[in-house]
Scaffold this active site. Structure first.
Site, PDB file in Angstrom:
ATOM      1  N   HIS A  82     -27.870  -3.443  72.922  1.00 34.63           N
ATOM      2  CA  HIS A  82     -26.658  -4.280  72.811  1.00 34.63           C
ATOM      3  C   HIS A  82     -26.001  -4.133  71.434  1.00 34.63           C
ATOM      4  O   HIS A  82     -25.478  -5.111  70.879  1.00 34.63           O
ATOM      5  CB  HIS A  82     -26.973  -5.754  73.069  1.00 34.63           C
ATOM      6  CG  HIS A  82     -27.481  -6.044  74.448  1.00 34.63           C
ATOM      7  ND1 HIS A  82     -26.660  -6.442  75.476  1.00 34.63           N
ATOM      8  CD2 HIS A  82     -28.727  -5.974  74.978  1.00 34.63           C
ATOM      9  CE1 HIS A  82     -27.381  -6.623  76.575  1.00 34.63           C
ATOM     10  NE2 HIS A  82     -28.647  -6.339  76.303  1.00 34.63           N
ATOM     11  N   ASN A 156     -26.763 -11.413  81.204  1.00 31.68           N
ATOM     12  CA  ASN A 156     -26.074 -10.157  81.474  1.00 31.68           C
ATOM     13  C   ASN A 156     -25.049 -10.356  82.582  1.00 31.68           C
ATOM     14  O   ASN A 156     -25.024 -11.415  83.218  1.00 31.68           O
ATOM     15  CB  ASN A 156     -27.084  -9.093  81.948  1.00 31.68           C
ATOM     16  CG  ASN A 156     -27.833  -8.448  80.786  1.00 31.68           C
ATOM     17  OD1 ASN A 156     -27.383  -8.478  79.647  1.00 31.68           O
ATOM     18  ND2 ASN A 156     -28.972  -7.852  81.091  1.00 31.68           N
ATOM     19  N   HIS A 347     -31.431 -15.949  70.701  1.00 36.14           N
ATOM     20  CA  HIS A 347     -32.868 -16.004  70.944  1.00 36.14           C
ATOM     21  C   HIS A 347     -33.115 -16.826  72.206  1.00 36.14           C
ATOM     22  O   HIS A 347     -32.678 -17.986  72.276  1.00 36.14           O
ATOM     23  CB  HIS A 347     -33.543 -16.659  69.728  1.00 36.14           C
ATOM     24  CG  HIS A 347     -35.036 -16.678  69.776  1.00 36.14           C
ATOM     25  ND1 HIS A 347     -35.772 -15.965  70.691  1.00 36.14           N
ATOM     26  CD2 HIS A 347     -35.946 -17.343  68.998  1.00 36.14           C
ATOM     27  CE1 HIS A 347     -37.060 -16.183  70.486  1.00 36.14           C
ATOM     28  NE2 HIS A 347     -37.189 -17.009  69.473  1.00 36.14           N
ATOM     29  N   TYR A 370     -36.917 -11.601  70.462  1.00 34.33           N
ATOM     30  CA  TYR A 370     -35.620 -11.882  69.812  1.00 34.33           C
ATOM     31  C   TYR A 370     -35.790 -12.353  68.375  1.00 34.33           C
ATOM     32  O   TYR A 370     -35.091 -11.901  67.476  1.00 34.33           O
ATOM     33  CB  TYR A 370     -34.806 -12.888  70.641  1.00 34.33           C
ATOM     34  CG  TYR A 370     -34.253 -12.227  71.894  1.00 34.33           C
ATOM     35  CD1 TYR A 370     -35.102 -11.899  72.951  1.00 34.33           C
ATOM     36  CD2 TYR A 370     -32.925 -11.898  72.018  1.00 34.33           C
ATOM     37  CE1 TYR A 370     -34.635 -11.259  74.080  1.00 34.33           C
ATOM     38  CE2 TYR A 370     -32.445 -11.252  73.145  1.00 34.33           C
ATOM     39  CZ  TYR A 370     -33.307 -10.949  74.175  1.00 34.33           C
ATOM     40  OH  TYR A 370     -32.842 -10.303  75.287  1.00 34.33           O
TER      41      TYR A 370
HETATM   42 FE1  HDD Z   1     -32.486  -8.470  75.609  1.00 30.64          FE
HETATM   43  C1  HDD Z   1     -30.506  -8.266  72.864  1.00 30.64           C
HETATM   44  C2  HDD Z   1     -29.833  -9.759  77.428  1.00 30.64           C
HETATM   45  C3  HDD Z   1     -34.377  -8.377  78.465  1.00 30.64           C
HETATM   46  C4  HDD Z   1     -35.163  -7.635  73.760  1.00 30.64           C
HETATM   47  N1  HDD Z   1     -30.540  -8.903  75.238  1.00 30.64           N
HETATM   48  C5  HDD Z   1     -29.918  -8.751  74.024  1.00 30.64           C
HETATM   49  C6  HDD Z   1     -28.556  -9.168  74.139  1.00 30.64           C
HETATM   50  C7  HDD Z   1     -28.359  -9.576  75.428  1.00 30.64           C
HETATM   51  C8  HDD Z   1     -29.617  -9.425  76.111  1.00 30.64           C
HETATM   52  C9  HDD Z   1     -27.081 -10.114  76.039  1.00 30.64           C
HETATM   53  C10 HDD Z   1     -27.518  -9.121  73.028  1.00 30.64           C
HETATM   54  C11 HDD Z   1     -27.432 -10.419  72.298  1.00 30.64           C
HETATM   55  C12 HDD Z   1     -26.345 -10.333  71.263  1.00 30.64           C
HETATM   56  O1  HDD Z   1     -25.174 -10.250  71.668  1.00 30.64           O
HETATM   57  O2  HDD Z   1     -26.689 -10.353  70.092  1.00 30.64           O
HETATM   58  N2  HDD Z   1     -32.155  -8.902  77.570  1.00 30.64           N
HETATM   59  C13 HDD Z   1     -31.040  -9.503  78.094  1.00 30.64           C
HETATM   60  C14 HDD Z   1     -31.298  -9.866  79.460  1.00 30.64           C
HETATM   61  C15 HDD Z   1     -32.563  -9.464  79.753  1.00 30.64           C
HETATM   62  C16 HDD Z   1     -33.103  -8.871  78.555  1.00 30.64           C
HETATM   63  C17 HDD Z   1     -30.311 -10.587  80.363  1.00 30.64           C
HETATM   64  C18 HDD Z   1     -33.347  -9.615  81.021  1.00 30.64           C
HETATM   65  C19 HDD Z   1     -33.181 -10.583  81.850  1.00 30.64           C
HETATM   66  N3  HDD Z   1     -34.407  -8.045  76.035  1.00 30.64           N
HETATM   67  C20 HDD Z   1     -35.000  -8.074  77.275  1.00 30.64           C
HETATM   68  C21 HDD Z   1     -36.420  -7.801  77.134  1.00 30.64           C
HETATM   69  C22 HDD Z   1     -36.642  -7.612  75.799  1.00 30.64           C
HETATM   70  C23 HDD Z   1     -35.365  -7.768  75.131  1.00 30.64           C
HETATM   71  C24 HDD Z   1     -37.405  -7.779  78.278  1.00 30.64           C
HETATM   72  C25 HDD Z   1     -37.926  -7.316  75.064  1.00 30.64           C
HETATM   73  C26 HDD Z   1     -39.098  -7.596  75.530  1.00 30.64           C
HETATM   74  N4  HDD Z   1     -32.766  -7.962  73.668  1.00 30.64           N
HETATM   75  C27 HDD Z   1     -33.977  -7.706  73.115  1.00 30.64           C
HETATM   76  C28 HDD Z   1     -33.911  -7.525  71.612  1.00 30.64           C
HETATM   77  C29 HDD Z   1     -32.394  -7.734  71.329  1.00 30.64           C
HETATM   78  C30 HDD Z   1     -31.822  -7.980  72.705  1.00 30.64           C
HETATM   79  C31 HDD Z   1     -34.538  -6.297  71.123  1.00 30.64           C
HETATM   80  C32 HDD Z   1     -31.676  -6.681  70.517  1.00 30.64           C
HETATM   81  C33 HDD Z   1     -30.828  -7.421  69.532  1.00 30.64           C
HETATM   82  C34 HDD Z   1     -31.229  -8.790  69.652  1.00 30.64           C
HETATM   83  O3  HDD Z   1     -32.205  -8.909  70.597  1.00 30.64           O
HETATM   84  O4  HDD Z   1     -30.816  -9.719  69.020  1.00 30.64           O
HETATM   85  O5  HDD Z   1     -34.685  -8.466  70.992  1.00 30.64           O
END
Ligand code: HDD
Length: 710
Positions: A82, A156, A347, A370
């Site tokens: 993202h 999402n 988060h 997060y």
């Molecule tokens: Fe995630 C970012 C949505 C599964 C780990 N995720 C992130 C963002 C969105 C989502 C919208 C961007 C937030 C922003 O605008 O800063 N993610 C989802 C959805 C998931 C999902 C709807 C499943 C239902 N994500 C998911 C899993 C993991 C992560 C299973 C790790 C185990 N996601 C992350 C992250 C991020 C992230 C690595 C990258 C930047 C951040 O968190 O802030 O932690």
């Protein structure tokens, strides 16, 4: 103070508690003298201090060193997923107290509370500088600055996810991101490693079907649904739980681009979705979503024919209706992209009383990831103090120190329990957060629950729910993506997986990529479908903010254009006059018209509809202008509404439009091509009405040529 307008005289007129709070962090415009970080006025910034006119630079040049050092440290790690996004502020208000029996969360139950929000939309795979219109999931993350603290709904635009357990997230993302040896391709799932992963992980198939559908190509962030994805839990004042799924529904309807357009837009305006959001808010056309919930009693958990903890499943709306509960409006653009949109930190574990998790293993993993990622991305444990992240409630913790500590905590005590500090900060046994008392038992083991095993019935239900046009688009998308896959064994494995969803789907995709179709139809299709999943089966929306290009040159029918503009503006649409060059156009029968842009700087892919007005010399110029002819050709190919009147019909003929065209003043409207030979004051209002109807339907997939690309 929450949501009270502030008195005037502020750097910016503030509108709510969050805006009010941000005001203290906002700097005035850069109008005064240039200074160093220490506030010392700078006399000269273009030449470094050197020993002699052509001599070496001196270490004592503190201004030079500070300027370069800060520049060298400007970048922070982009989000690992993202990375590319756009954000805006707004507010959320519940309709009434209908959720009071289920949740103690005040922002969802008190209609007198308007809660400030910040929403960030994003693509998942691409880097910060990648194009907006790639085939991808879109993030829809909302931070509610509630009176009970910050609540983040990090969702999402798909209601399902690719994997069931978060321990597989690094595998999924490593497979879809650019391949590590070459760092190619950027922001694309169309490459070997992604499909290698998919072909061996059947749990991905449901989300993959969504990814191959039009949902992965939103026309606008303002025109896509959002989903919390997981099953969460509402908890009432007495600690009773109810399962809940969150839905955002845009009031502008759900609309998509077509793939050919997406690829063109990626070059012509890589900021297409970001710009659209920004411009709509600047123009006062505030995007809105309705929040809806699906509620399932805890006792009814097992009446749902799959496991509620499995994030690869959705609950069909036909089974559990979506209850509308409130409205969100985005009405303010950020002042600074980095400070706000880049530094916002979401988060999944940012919860307020009344909302809790479930044991969904994907959600549990997110609750770790997060916070962990923000520590590296934002450089330490104090990122919650950044202006965009600060709650509007007071924060009192015993946490101290760390990189980037911005507040000045006072007093001797930073521990609990204390007597020296009067026992403060005190606990809140009543109003504080209490975790839901969930009964758990079982052996410690690494195992996938039996109830998570079915990976095919919901992808099949999704496929069965699509209209014929939507199915065509899915087949073409698979054809494109697998066509980019070089390893034959991966293609074969994917086709074998598709065959378990639908034999016809596998056969159609195989024929597009020149592979042998799977031989047998292995499945028994129960025919299950959920009509609510089809975008094209939803009722047409209004035409607010849809963009209409008017192609014109000297000699144009000014009266006709002005009538068109007035009518369409009244209905909320946006019009722009495009001409061979910018400037003022002379009208054929007097008057003049301002050309907003030169045709060569734009393209029909950047508009929702195109109109060619009357004016014999105007149209003669346009028929000899390749860009103008291509403009109409592309709009026709992409199934967009096209209108022409008077001599404007000639440009449609030259562009090869194959629909029947009018030969009388009466309006002819066939498959989104709306024409009349009338002009000026004689233009029938039916022309405007038919154009409006075609715009509200978004596209006409039944064009005579039948050649629209998917
Ligand atoms: Fe995630 C970012 C949505 C599964 C780990 N995720 C992130 C963002 C969105 C989502 C919208 C961007 C937030 C922003 O605008 O800063 N993610 C989802 C959805 C998931 C999902 C709807 C499943 C239902 N994500 C998911 C899993 C993991 C992560 C299973 C790790 C185990 N996601 C992350 C992250 C991020 C992230 C690595 C990258 C930047 C951040 O968190 O802030 O932690």
């Amino acid at each position: 103070m929450v949501n009270m307008p502030l008195p005037g005289g502020d750097p910016k007129h503030t509108t709510d508690a969050k805006d009010d709070q941000l005001d203290s962090a906002r700097e005035g415009e850069n109008t005064g003298q240039l200074t160093t970080q220490q506030g010392v006025p700078v006399a000269h910034t273009d030449d470094s201090l050197s020993a002699g006119e052509r001599g070496p630079t001196l270490l004592e040049d503190f201004h030079f060193r500070e300027k370069l050092t800060h520049f060298d440290h400007e970048r922070i790690p982009e989000r690992v997923v993202h990375a590319r996004g756009a954000g805006a502020y707004g507010h959320f208000t519940p309709y009434d107290g209908r959720l009071s029996p289920y949740t103690a969360a005040e922002f969802l139950t008190d209609p007198n509370q308007q809660t400030p929000v910040f929403v960030r939309f994003s693509t998942v795979v691409g880097s910060r500088g990648s194009a907006d219109t790639v085939r991808d999931v879109r993030g829809f993350a909302t931070k509610f600055y509630t009176r009970q603290g910050n609540y983040d709904l990090v969702g999402n635009n798909f209601p399902v996810f690719f994997i069931q357990d978060g321990i597989k997230f690094p595998d999924l993302i490593h497979a879809v991101k650019p391949e590590p040896d070459t760092e190619m391709p950027q922001a694309q799932s169309a490459h070997d490693t992604f499909w290698d992963f998919v072909s061996q992980q059947s749990e991905t198939l449901h989300a993959v079907m969504w990814l191959m559908s039009d949902r992965a190509l939103p026309r606008s962030y303002r025109m896509m649904q959002g989903f919390g994805v997981h099953t969460f839990r509402f908890v009432d004042d007495d600690g009773r739980g109810t399962f809940v799924k969150f839905h955002w529904r845009p009031t502008l309807g759900v609309h998509s681009l077509v793939w050919d357009e997406c690829q063109q837009i990626a070059g012509r305006d890589p900021d297409f979705n970001r710009r659209d959001l920004w411009e709509a808010i600047e123009a006062g056309q505030f995007p809105e979503w309705e929040l809806g919930v699906q509620l399932i009693r805890e006792s009814g958990e097992h009446s749902i024919p799959f496991d509620l903890l499995d994030a690869t499943k959705l609950i069909p709306e036909e089974l559990v209706p979506v209850l509308p509960v409130g409205r969100m409006v985005l009405n303010r653009n950020p002042d600074n992209f980095f400070a706000e949109t880049e530094q916002v930190a979401f988060h999944t574990a940012n919860l307020v009383p009344g909302i809790d998790f479930t044991n969904d293993p994907l959600l549990q993993a997110r609750n770790f990831s997060y916070l962990d990622t923000q520590l590296i991305r934002l450089g330490g444990p104090n990122f919650a103090q950044l202006p965009v992240n600060r709650p509007v409630t007071e924060v009192r913790t015993n946490q101290r120190d760390g990189y980037g500590q911005h507040s000045v905590p006072r007093g001797r005590t930073a521990y609990s329990e204390n007597t020296l500090g009067g026992g403060c900060p005190a606990l809140a046994p009543e109003s504080g957060y209490h975790h839901h008392k969930d009964q758990v038992q079982g052996p410690k083991e690494r195992v996938r629950a039996e109830s998570f095993r079915d990976h095919y019935s919901q992808p099949r239900m999704f496929w069965n729910s699509m209209s014929g046009v939507e199915q065509d688009h899915i087949v073409s998308a698979f054809g494109f993506e697998l066509g980019k896959v070089r390893a034959t064994e991966i293609r074969t494995r994917v086709l074998a997986q598709l065959n378990l969803i639908c034999h016809r789907l596998a056969t159609r995709v195989a024929s597009l990529i020149g592979e042998t179709p799977p031989r047998h139809d292995l499945l028994i299709d129960d025919g299950a479908s959920s009509p609510a999943l089809s975008q094209l089966r939803q009722a047409p929306s209004g035409i607010a903010t849809r963009r209409i290009a008017i192609l014109a040159a000297d000699g144009v029918d000014v009266v006709g254009v002005q009538r068109l503009q007035e009518t369409m503006h009244d209905r909320g649409a946006v019009t722009e006059v495009l001409a061979p060059t910018e400037g003022t156009l002379d009208g054929g029968s007097g008057g003049s018209l301002a050309a907003d842009r030169a045709i060569v700087t734009m393209n029909s892919v950047l508009y929702d509809a195109v109109v060619v007005p009357c004016g014999p010399s105007s149209v003669a110029t346009l028929t000899h202008d390749c860009d103008a002819v291509q403009f109409v050709r592309d709009a026709y190919k992409h199934a967009k509404p096209i209108a022409a009147f008077g001599s404007g019909l000639d440009l449609l003929r030259v562009a090869g439009v194959e629909e029947p065209l009018a030969d009388r003043p009466d309006v002819v409207a066939e498959h989104g091509v709306v024409t009349s030979v009338a002009a000026g004051d004689d233009l029938p209002s039916a022309l405007f009405n038919e154009l409006t109807g075609a715009l509200a339907r978004h596209r006409s997939w039944d064009r005579a040529s039948g050649t629209h690309p998917s």
